[in-house]
Design a protein around this motif. Structure first.
Motif, PDB file in Angstrom:
ATOM      1  N   GLN A 139     -23.044  39.087  49.870  1.00  9.03           N
ATOM      2  CA  GLN A 139     -22.680  39.769  48.610  1.00  9.03           C
ATOM      3  C   GLN A 139     -22.872  41.276  48.755  1.00  9.03           C
ATOM      4  O   GLN A 139     -22.061  42.064  48.288  1.00  9.03           O
ATOM      5  N   ARG A 140     -23.954  41.672  49.413  1.00  8.68           N
ATOM      6  CA  ARG A 140     -24.212  43.112  49.599  1.00  8.68           C
ATOM      7  C   ARG A 140     -23.113  43.716  50.464  1.00  8.68           C
ATOM      8  O   ARG A 140     -22.636  44.817  50.204  1.00  8.68           O
ATOM      9  N   GLY A 141     -22.710  42.969  51.486  1.00  6.56           N
ATOM     10  CA  GLY A 141     -21.644  43.455  52.370  1.00  6.56           C
ATOM     11  C   GLY A 141     -20.342  43.639  51.597  1.00  6.56           C
ATOM     12  O   GLY A 141     -19.662  44.657  51.728  1.00  6.56           O
ATOM     13  N   LEU A 142     -20.009  42.647  50.772  1.00  6.08           N
ATOM     14  CA  LEU A 142     -18.776  42.743  49.985  1.00  6.08           C
ATOM     15  C   LEU A 142     -18.825  43.918  49.022  1.00  6.08           C
ATOM     16  O   LEU A 142     -17.808  44.498  48.661  1.00  6.08           O
ATOM     17  N   ASN A 143     -20.025  44.280  48.651  1.00  6.83           N
ATOM     18  CA  ASN A 143     -20.227  45.373  47.703  1.00  6.83           C
ATOM     19  C   ASN A 143     -20.321  46.736  48.424  1.00  6.83           C
ATOM     20  O   ASN A 143     -20.690  47.734  47.826  1.00  6.83           O
ATOM     21  N   GLY A 144     -20.042  46.733  49.732  1.00  5.47           N
ATOM     22  CA  GLY A 144     -19.947  48.009  50.452  1.00  5.47           C
ATOM     23  C   GLY A 144     -21.187  48.440  51.205  1.00  5.47           C
ATOM     24  O   GLY A 144     -21.252  49.556  51.711  1.00  5.47           O
ATOM     25  N   LEU A 145     -22.173  47.557  51.269  1.00  2.00           N
ATOM     26  CA  LEU A 145     -23.426  47.904  51.937  1.00  2.00           C
ATOM     27  C   LEU A 145     -23.407  47.256  53.333  1.00  2.00           C
ATOM     28  O   LEU A 145     -23.521  46.045  53.458  1.00  2.00           O
ATOM     29  N   VAL A 146     -23.222  48.072  54.348  1.00  2.00           N
ATOM     30  CA  VAL A 146     -22.992  47.541  55.694  1.00  2.00           C
ATOM     31  C   VAL A 146     -23.956  48.188  56.679  1.00  2.00           C
ATOM     32  O   VAL A 146     -24.233  49.385  56.586  1.00  2.00           O
ATOM     33  N   ARG A 147     -24.457  47.405  57.636  1.00  4.34           N
ATOM     34  CA  ARG A 147     -25.429  47.955  58.584  1.00  4.34           C
ATOM     35  C   ARG A 147     -24.989  47.740  60.025  1.00  4.34           C
ATOM     36  O   ARG A 147     -24.161  46.888  60.317  1.00  4.34           O
ATOM     37  N   ARG A 171     -16.406  48.178  63.823  1.00  5.63           N
ATOM     38  CA  ARG A 171     -16.348  46.937  63.031  1.00  5.63           C
ATOM     39  C   ARG A 171     -16.903  47.158  61.627  1.00  5.63           C
ATOM     40  O   ARG A 171     -16.393  46.643  60.646  1.00  5.63           O
ATOM     41  N   ALA A 172     -17.966  47.979  61.543  1.00 10.11           N
ATOM     42  CA  ALA A 172     -18.541  48.266  60.223  1.00 10.11           C
ATOM     43  C   ALA A 172     -17.577  49.118  59.381  1.00 10.11           C
ATOM     44  O   ALA A 172     -17.396  48.862  58.190  1.00 10.11           O
ATOM     45  N   VAL A 173     -16.938  50.079  60.019  1.00 11.26           N
ATOM     46  CA  VAL A 173     -16.127  51.040  59.270  1.00 11.26           C
ATOM     47  C   VAL A 173     -14.801  50.448  58.768  1.00 11.26           C
ATOM     48  O   VAL A 173     -14.354  50.768  57.663  1.00 11.26           O
ATOM     49  N   VAL A 174     -14.191  49.528  59.553  1.00  8.37           N
ATOM     50  CA  VAL A 174     -12.918  48.948  59.089  1.00  8.37           C
ATOM     51  C   VAL A 174     -13.120  48.139  57.805  1.00  8.37           C
ATOM     52  O   VAL A 174     -12.181  47.927  57.047  1.00  8.37           O
ATOM     53  N   GLY A 175     -14.343  47.718  57.554  1.00 10.98           N
ATOM     54  CA  GLY A 175     -14.634  46.971  56.322  1.00 10.98           C
ATOM     55  C   GLY A 175     -14.834  47.882  55.114  1.00 10.98           C
ATOM     56  O   GLY A 175     -15.198  47.423  54.044  1.00 10.98           O
ATOM     57  N   ILE A 234     -18.222  58.214  53.203  1.00 12.61           N
ATOM     58  CA  ILE A 234     -19.210  57.153  53.438  1.00 12.61           C
ATOM     59  C   ILE A 234     -20.618  57.753  53.397  1.00 12.61           C
ATOM     60  O   ILE A 234     -20.908  58.729  54.096  1.00 12.61           O
ATOM     61  N   THR A 235     -21.451  57.198  52.569  1.00 11.11           N
ATOM     62  CA  THR A 235     -22.852  57.614  52.489  1.00 11.11           C
ATOM     63  C   THR A 235     -23.599  56.958  53.651  1.00 11.11           C
ATOM     64  O   THR A 235     -23.322  55.805  53.992  1.00 11.11           O
ATOM     65  N   VAL A 236     -24.526  57.718  54.260  1.00 11.26           N
ATOM     66  CA  VAL A 236     -25.184  57.195  55.470  1.00 11.26           C
ATOM     67  C   VAL A 236     -26.705  57.206  55.312  1.00 11.26           C
ATOM     68  O   VAL A 236     -27.288  58.199  54.855  1.00 11.26           O
ATOM     69  N   LEU A 237     -27.332  56.095  55.692  1.00 13.90           N
ATOM     70  CA  LEU A 237     -28.794  56.048  55.835  1.00 13.90           C
ATOM     71  C   LEU A 237     -29.058  55.796  57.311  1.00 13.90           C
ATOM     72  O   LEU A 237     -28.631  54.783  57.868  1.00 13.90           O
ATOM     73  N   LEU A 238     -29.708  56.764  57.951  1.00 13.70           N
ATOM     74  CA  LEU A 238     -29.833  56.766  59.407  1.00 13.70           C
ATOM     75  C   LEU A 238     -31.283  56.634  59.842  1.00 13.70           C
ATOM     76  O   LEU A 238     -32.142  57.420  59.427  1.00 13.70           O
ATOM     77  N   VAL A 239     -31.567  55.631  60.675  1.00 15.90           N
ATOM     78  CA  VAL A 239     -32.878  55.527  61.312  1.00 15.90           C
ATOM     79  C   VAL A 239     -32.720  55.949  62.756  1.00 15.90           C
ATOM     80  O   VAL A 239     -31.823  55.454  63.444  1.00 15.90           O
TER      81      VAL A 239
END
Ligand SMILES: Nc1ncnc2c1ncn2[C@@H]1O[C@H](COP(=O)(O)OP(=O)(O)OP(=O)(O)O)[C@@H](O)[C@H]1O
Length: 252
Positions: A76-84, A166-170, A204-209
């Motif tokens: 659900q999080r992925g469908l909502n745009g949250l991808v890691r 793969r993350a970005v095409v979604g 695209i907003t980014v959270l970077l570790v």
């Protein structure tokens, strides 16, 4: 002020009685690049796992697009745009590069499983669309020459780029990158840096570790985790001057 895209409020977690996150609070503003640094074992990946739904926090709340994530599943999080992406790139080894990228597009599908099983015209049209989108993704990330090779044959750098493609095409809204420069050479890290900036400019907003302080300069705000607590926040220049951070990293 606009609501942040992601907000962590007093998030806490422990494993078997060992407290690994304590009252972690910070925001990720829409359109920002936010960094998270910290020594090994300070809780960075645990925090990513909490935000993306792999584990549930024992305390605190995580709010995304104005709503508490609560029991939302990873999907659900992925469908909502949250991808890691992962510390060690997670690619489907036996699938080709193109097929791996196609997997990233499947969340944009509109047909039902039954339509797909029966290979209806709508399903076939959609498959064509996914393939074209994945081909464009390969082109964009310089993977076209590799697209028919199994992912197992790629170098560490190519795997990293494949995972990001793969993350970005979604079409993510928030992209969480966990140690994206590990295993990359200097040139590949430079290219990665450019990619992060470009994707961010596209919205695209980014959270970077990352442990890589050079790469971390892309972040406007960096939070430093130490034994599960945020001990300093600011831009990279301020973080590098911070006495507590210097003590943790350099022992000075
Ligand atoms: N599933 C688990 N079970 C038990 N302990 C765990 C688990 N996952 C992480 N830990 C512990 O939690 C702490 C934080 O780990 P975490 O992987 O989040 O740190 P990190 O900052 O990402 O470290 P690194 O930079 O090495 O990846 C560590 O002490 C780790 O051993």
């Amino acid at each position: 002020m606009a609501d942040p895209l992601l907000a962590l409020k007093e998030v806490g977690h422990s494993f078997g009685g060992l407290s690994v996150l304590r009252s972690v609070t910070f925001d990720v503003p829409e359109g920002g690049i936010i960094g998270l640094i910290g020594p090994n074992g300070s809780g960075k990946t645990t925090l990513f796992n909490i935000v993306t739904g792999y584990i549930r926090p024992l305390a605190g709340t995580v709010t995304y697009r104005g709503a508490a994530l609560g029991r939302d599943t990873i999907q659900q999080r992925g469908l909502n745009g949250l991808v890691r992406t992962f510390q060690t790139p997670q690619v489907f080894e036996q699938m080709t590069v193109l097929e791996n990228v196609m997997v990233g597009c499947t969340k944009l599908t509109r047909t039902t499983m039954l339509q797909d099983l029966l290979r209806t015209p709508a399903s076939r049209g959609q498959m064509r669309e996914i393939r074209e989108r994945a081909e464009a993704g390969c082109e964009r990330f310089g993977l076209t020459a590799l697209r028919d090779l199994p992912a197992a044959s790629l170098t560490a750098g190519q795997r990293r780029i494949l995972e990001i493609a793969r993350a970005v095409v979604g079409e993510p809204r928030l992209l969480l990158l966990d140690e994206p420069s590990s295993g990359l050479n200097v040139q590949e890290i430079d290219d990665l840096r450019d990619w992060i900036v470009r994707l961010n400019e596209e919205g695209i907003t980014v959270l970077l570790v990352s442990h890589d302080m050079g790469l971390m300069t892309v972040a406007r705000t960096v939070h430093t985790l130490y034994f599960g607590e945020i001990i300093a926040s600011g831009d990279m220049a301020a973080i590098q001057r911070d006495p507590r951070v210097r003590e943790v990293y350099l022992g000075v």
